[in-house]
Motif scaffolding. Sequence first.
Motif, PDB file in Angstrom:
ATOM      1  N   GLU A 164       0.901  -1.400  -0.056  1.00 52.46           N
ATOM      2  CA  GLU A 164       0.077  -0.151  -0.127  1.00 52.46           C
ATOM      3  C   GLU A 164       0.925   1.181  -0.193  1.00 52.46           C
ATOM      4  OE1 GLU A 164      -2.324   2.065   3.443  1.00 52.46           O
ATOM      5  OE2 GLU A 164      -3.348   0.245   3.040  1.00 52.46           O
ATOM      6  N   ALA A 165       2.095   1.314   0.834  1.00 54.39           N
ATOM      7  CA  ALA A 165       3.012   2.490   0.719  1.00 54.39           C
ATOM      8  C   ALA A 165       3.514   2.621  -0.587  1.00 54.39           C
ATOM      9  CB  ALA A 165       3.786   2.228   1.906  1.00 54.39           C
ATOM     10  N   GLY A 166       3.810   1.356  -1.016  1.00 53.09           N
ATOM     11  CA  GLY A 166       4.557   1.726  -2.238  1.00 53.09           C
ATOM     12  C   GLY A 166       3.472   2.040  -3.670  1.00 53.09           C
ATOM     13  N   ILE A 167       2.258   1.726  -3.744  1.00 53.28           N
ATOM     14  CA  ILE A 167       1.459   1.998  -4.712  1.00 53.28           C
ATOM     15  C   ILE A 167       1.003   3.346  -4.583  1.00 53.28           C
ATOM     16  CG2 ILE A 167      -0.423   1.361  -5.897  1.00 53.28           C
ATOM     17  CD1 ILE A 167       0.075  -1.516  -5.022  1.00 53.28           C
ATOM     18  N   THR A 168       0.552   3.703  -3.378  1.00 56.87           N
ATOM     19  CA  THR A 168       0.033   5.103  -3.145  1.00 56.87           C
ATOM     20  C   THR A 168       0.487   6.250  -3.660  1.00 56.87           C
ATOM     21  OG1 THR A 168      -1.219   4.319  -0.903  1.00 56.87           O
ATOM     22  CG2 THR A 168      -0.908   6.702  -1.139  1.00 56.87           C
ATOM     23  N   PRO A 169       1.823   6.472  -3.529  1.00 56.72           N
ATOM     24  CA  PRO A 169       2.524   7.719  -4.200  1.00 56.72           C
ATOM     25  C   PRO A 169       2.434   7.532  -5.619  1.00 56.72           C
ATOM     26  CG  PRO A 169       3.948   6.662  -2.531  1.00 56.72           C
ATOM     27  CD  PRO A 169       2.918   5.876  -2.701  1.00 56.72           C
ATOM     28  N   LEU A 170       2.242   6.256  -6.316  1.00 51.58           N
ATOM     29  CA  LEU A 170       2.109   6.271  -7.740  1.00 51.58           C
ATOM     30  C   LEU A 170       0.757   6.585  -8.155  1.00 51.58           C
ATOM     31  CD1 LEU A 170       3.239   5.307 -10.515  1.00 51.58           C
ATOM     32  CD2 LEU A 170       2.797   2.907  -9.957  1.00 51.58           C
ATOM     33  N   VAL A 171      -0.151   6.308  -7.527  1.00 51.64           N
ATOM     34  CA  VAL A 171      -1.799   6.664  -7.768  1.00 51.64           C
ATOM     35  C   VAL A 171      -1.579   8.227  -7.643  1.00 51.64           C
ATOM     36  CG1 VAL A 171      -3.924   6.522  -6.758  1.00 51.64           C
ATOM     37  CG2 VAL A 171      -2.590   4.385  -7.087  1.00 51.64           C
ATOM     38  N   GLU A 172      -1.101   8.810  -6.529  1.00 50.93           N
ATOM     39  CA  GLU A 172      -1.079  10.210  -6.371  1.00 50.93           C
ATOM     40  C   GLU A 172      -0.364  10.889  -7.450  1.00 50.93           C
ATOM     41  OE1 GLU A 172      -2.056  12.608  -4.283  1.00 50.93           O
ATOM     42  OE2 GLU A 172      -3.069  11.347  -2.843  1.00 50.93           O
ATOM     43  N   ALA A 173       0.611  10.316  -8.191  1.00 54.24           N
ATOM     44  CA  ALA A 173       1.415  11.018  -9.126  1.00 54.24           C
ATOM     45  C   ALA A 173       0.489  10.680 -10.523  1.00 54.24           C
ATOM     46  CB  ALA A 173       2.494  10.201  -9.398  1.00 54.24           C
ATOM     47  N   VAL A 174      -0.214   9.733 -10.721  1.00 53.51           N
ATOM     48  CA  VAL A 174      -0.826   9.486 -11.985  1.00 53.51           C
ATOM     49  C   VAL A 174      -2.467  10.110 -12.013  1.00 53.51           C
ATOM     50  CG1 VAL A 174      -1.598   7.941 -13.390  1.00 53.51           C
ATOM     51  CG2 VAL A 174       0.541   7.657 -12.667  1.00 53.51           C
ATOM     52  N   TRP A 175      -3.210   9.959 -10.903  1.00 51.89           N
ATOM     53  CA  TRP A 175      -4.509  10.158 -10.862  1.00 51.89           C
ATOM     54  C   TRP A 175      -4.612  11.585 -10.335  1.00 51.89           C
ATOM     55  CZ3 TRP A 175      -7.632   5.361  -8.393  1.00 51.89           C
ATOM     56  CH2 TRP A 175      -7.504   4.206  -9.045  1.00 51.89           C
ATOM     57  N   PRO A 176      -5.509  12.293 -10.890  1.00 50.83           N
ATOM     58  CA  PRO A 176      -6.145  13.603 -10.150  1.00 50.83           C
ATOM     59  C   PRO A 176      -6.652  13.035  -8.903  1.00 50.83           C
ATOM     60  CG  PRO A 176      -6.880  13.409 -12.467  1.00 50.83           C
ATOM     61  CD  PRO A 176      -6.540  12.116 -12.126  1.00 50.83           C
TER      62      PRO A 176
END
Length: 243
Positions: free
Chosen positions: A143-155
């Motif tokens: 979860e900690a690894g994927i969350t920043p990626l989602v924040e970077a890609v999704w509005p």
Amino acid sequence: MAKRTSTKKKPEPKPDPALLRFSRGLRRYLWRSVAAVLLVVAVAVLLGRVVNPPTTAYMFGESRRLGGVDHQWVPMSGIAPVMARAVVAAEDANFCEHWGFDVAAIKLAIAEGSNRGASTLSQQTVKNVYLWHGRSWFRKALEAGITPLVEAVWPKRRILEVYLNVAEFGEGIFGVEAAARHYFGVGPEALSERQASQLAAVLPSPKTRSASRPTGFLQRRAAQIRSGAATIDADGRAACFQS
């Protein structure tokens, strides 16, 4: 005459070529496996920006357990703004200001000896869509690894839209569309401030709380949420998801 002692070192044994080949092959396999997993995660996150998840692991499990669930996707434009503000006020008031982790909330939770309030809407969305429910350290690490990626890609608006559509609001009731009709007999676009705040108030414990039959505690919590929703609307903390 004293016997001379030889100081010549014995040659070190040469490594087994077969063992070397196996070791190198294993390293290549591990690196390729890691790269493949990272690629799959990146593609899934990129797709998630535009493709609505038809279900989640938890929703699928509940559907099998209950023999079906009530769930229908609705776009953000079809959700009353008061509902979006109520959920943010209830679950993650600083949603528009963080990059996936609310450091201030985490520090407060640690100081109080609790993890309540430390999980952001972004983290909850990642857990619901890409992972599974549970408290294992492995799941939290993913979860900690994927969350920043989602924040970077999704509005931010997309993150909230997905959350509102996959969150559990009652046993077998997933998403704000099903919740609005189940509890109040209206579409999500027609929710009032009171109804939205009561729906948001059940989120921490959807199987034990009812938005349409609120206890005294839930009514007080809903009133706090309405106040918080008005506050984030006034001070700009709702700007990132309001059109």
